[in-house]
Design an enzyme around this catalytic site. Structure first.
Site, mmCIF file in Angstrom:
data_model
loop_
_atom_site.group_PDB
_atom_site.id
_atom_site.type_symbol
_atom_site.label_atom_id
_atom_site.label_comp_id
_atom_site.label_asym_id
_atom_site.label_seq_id
_atom_site.Cartn_x
_atom_site.Cartn_y
_atom_site.Cartn_z
ATOM 1 N N PHE A 87 0.720 -0.868 -0.252
ATOM 2 C CA PHE A 87 0.629 -0.033 0.380
ATOM 3 C C PHE A 87 0.968 1.228 0.712
ATOM 4 C CE2 PHE A 87 -1.970 3.335 2.621
ATOM 5 C CZ PHE A 87 -2.913 3.523 1.805
ATOM 6 N N GLY A 114 1.718 3.869 -3.040
ATOM 7 C CA GLY A 114 2.148 3.952 -4.203
ATOM 8 C C GLY A 114 3.811 3.781 -4.336
ATOM 9 N N THR A 115 4.594 4.446 -5.531
ATOM 10 C CA THR A 115 5.284 3.935 -5.840
ATOM 11 C C THR A 115 6.289 4.626 -5.622
ATOM 12 O OG1 THR A 115 4.370 3.624 -8.820
ATOM 13 C CG2 THR A 115 6.444 3.988 -7.983
ATOM 14 N N HIS A 162 29.860 32.421 2.310
ATOM 15 C CA HIS A 162 31.563 32.534 1.460
ATOM 16 C C HIS A 162 32.241 31.176 3.112
ATOM 17 C CE1 HIS A 162 35.194 32.722 -0.167
ATOM 18 N NE2 HIS A 162 35.148 33.491 1.415
#
Ligand code: NDP
Length: 480
Positions: free
Chosen positions: A43, A45-46, A456
């Site tokens: 469950f 998604g990718t 810097h």
């Protein structure tokens, strides 16, 4: 068979779609359907299960394993004694799987949400049926069913040694020899991961060069470094895979001039693109408009188009409809859709400008906006100003003894509008963000450079110097 379900809101897909279930729906009926990731049924998604999150959790150890290379440049003798594949894999998925199952459990426990863990097929613009026959009709419907890896139809593609991004991260055994087919985001990220962790990686791409959709200068710089970091071959496509009796596989490959080649490997990774899941949900059969590549067509409000007209109360978002298959884009679209579902009288549009992306390879790549070629095509070459800043020509770049990092900015020389930025090198995905910010807020290049302090000697000075290197007008009231 279960009696038909009627819902105020139905969502297909539990990735970004899952985030649509806001407190607004607490006293209403919501159906959330998701078949789960094919390989695991997971469950969420990718991105969570087989994409952004676990891959970056592998990128980090791969980066650390390579540190001796960087250390040697500045006089430190360090050594990587190896990587514990099983330990890394299990740590990553212990975390990812727990988030996935926790998410599922949370949804299951909500009284007003019905979770259907099945493949569903649209039966109309506001209805679908599950594989087991459950009919669902909803006042408003959102299709957020994502995409899946494209797989070539060649002999042997079903062998257990042939993987996609959905399965390769769970390999039982670490592959000593990995053959990767493809030259885009996924292929390049996994080449970086597995070569960093110690595999002998060979990457084959169909065209000449890797990451060809990028700005050409950056793609060339990346490809040249990838060629040093692992084996890369161009102009090759996969013709088939056969199992070897002594273990592993032999991949049969064809060159663009028709020669046949063979590559032996323990594992083959297929990473040749992703296909929107519009066919799996039956979008065309339901009368929805599709782009040529299979994406569901939507308008600026993310409403799905049918016959060229938006369908009220029908939305799509994420990989299934979006040109940019990126989680941060799906998240934005989900916020827009969530608003529009809750405020149908005051629809908001999605914003698709200045979308950045990054490839977490070795080296890292990041980009936003137009390539130099696109900029020249759009506004005329005479109006384009470009600065490519080498990391190695800044103070922190000296500290790193960096010889390869590049940060490139493209702008309109007439008004200082930033049109694009492209970076290859250490921390590219972070360095690009000030340019994304300037583009998003319409800050001209000079003001972006001089309107703020830059620490810097941080590496971020690469970006400041790239901005200052552009030939752009200095606004009358510009800060000094
Ligand atoms: P991409 O579309 O990025 O790249 C596909 C690559 O495969 C191209 O290099 C293409 O070659 C090559 N190719 C296509 N067919 C073949 C073939 N038959 N044989 C050999 N090579 C072939 O696809 P990905 O799968 O890498 O990624 C899909 C999408 O997922 C990306 O576009 C991105 O949107 C998303 N993604 C984003 C990530 C991120 O943001 N970090 C990470 C992973 C994925 P050619 O050059 O010839 O076209």
């Amino acid at each position: 068979m279960a009696s038909p379900l009627t819902a105020d809101l139905a969502i297909i897909g539990s990735g970004s779609g899952n985030s649509l279930i806001t407190p607004f729906w607490d006293d209403k009926k919501v159906v959330l359907a998701d078949k789960g990731i094919d390989a695991t049924g997971a469950f969420g998604g990718t991105c969570l299960n087989v994409g952004c999150i676990p891959t970056k959790m592998f990128v980090r150890p791969a980066h650390l394993a390579r540190l001796p290379e960087e250390a040697a440049r500045v006089g430190v003798n360090a050594q990587t004694l190896g990587a514990d594949w099983a330990g890394i894999r299990d740590r990553i998925f212990a975390r990812v799987d727990a988030i996935s199952s926790g998410g599922r459990q949370y949804r299951e426990e909500l009284a007003h949400v019905e979770l259907l863990s099945e493949k569903v097929t649209l039966t109309g613009t506001h209805s679908f049926r599950t594989a087991s026959g459950q009919q669902v009709t909803a006042e408003q419907l959102v299709i957020a069913a994502g995409s899946r890896p494209a797989v070539p139809e060649v002999p042997g593609i079903g062998l257990e040694q042939v993987h996609t991004s959905e399965t390769i991260m769970r390999l039982e055994e670490f592959p000593q020899r990995l053959l990767i087919i493809g030259g885009g985001y996924i292929a390049c990220e996994f080449a970086g991961i597995f070569s960093g962790l110690g595999s002998e990686v060979t990457q084959l791409n169909r065209s000449q060069g890797l990451m060809n959709q990028l700005d050409a200068e950056i793609a060339d710089a990346y490809s040249a470094q990838a060629e040093q970091n692992w084996t890369v071959r161009y102009q090759r496509t996969l013709a088939g895979v056969v199992e070897r009796s002594e273990g592993g596989v032999t991949a049969h490959v064809v060159t663009s001039d028709g020669r046949a080649e063979e590559y032996d490997a323990d594992v083959v990774l297929i990473a040749i693109g992703r296909v929107p899941n519009s066919d799996l949900v039956g979008a065309a059969e339901a009368g929805l408009d599709l782009h040529a590549d299979g994406r569901i067509a939507v308008d600026a409000y993310q409403r799905v188009l049918a016959g060229g007209e938006p369908v009220e109360g029908l939305y799509a978002l994420g990989d299934i409809s979006s040109e940019a298959m990126l989680k941060h884009v799906a998240n934005h679209e989900a916020r827009v859709v969530a608003h529009n579902l809750e405020n149908p009288g005051q629809l908001r549009t999605a914003r698709h400008e200045a979308i950045p992306s990054a490839v977490f390879s070795h080296p890292e790549i990041a980009q936003v906006g137009l390539t130099q070629q696109q900029a020249m095509d759009q506004i005329g070459a005479e109006h384009v100003t470009v600065k490519t800043q080498r990391y190695g020509d800044t103070a922190y770049g000296w500290a790193m003894e960096d010889e390869t990092g590049l940060f490139k900015i493209i702008a309109d020389r007439r008004n200082g509008q930033i049109l694009g930025a492209h970076a290859v090198g250490y921390q590219a995905s972070n360095l690009i963000q000030p340019v994304v910010q300037a583009m998003s807020f319409g800050t001209d290049a000079y003001t972006a450079a001089r309107g703020q302090y830059w620490i810097h000697p941080a590496l971020m000075e690469v970006v400041e110097n790239a901005l200052l290197g552009l030939e752009v007008p200095v606004p009358a009231d510009a800060p000094l």
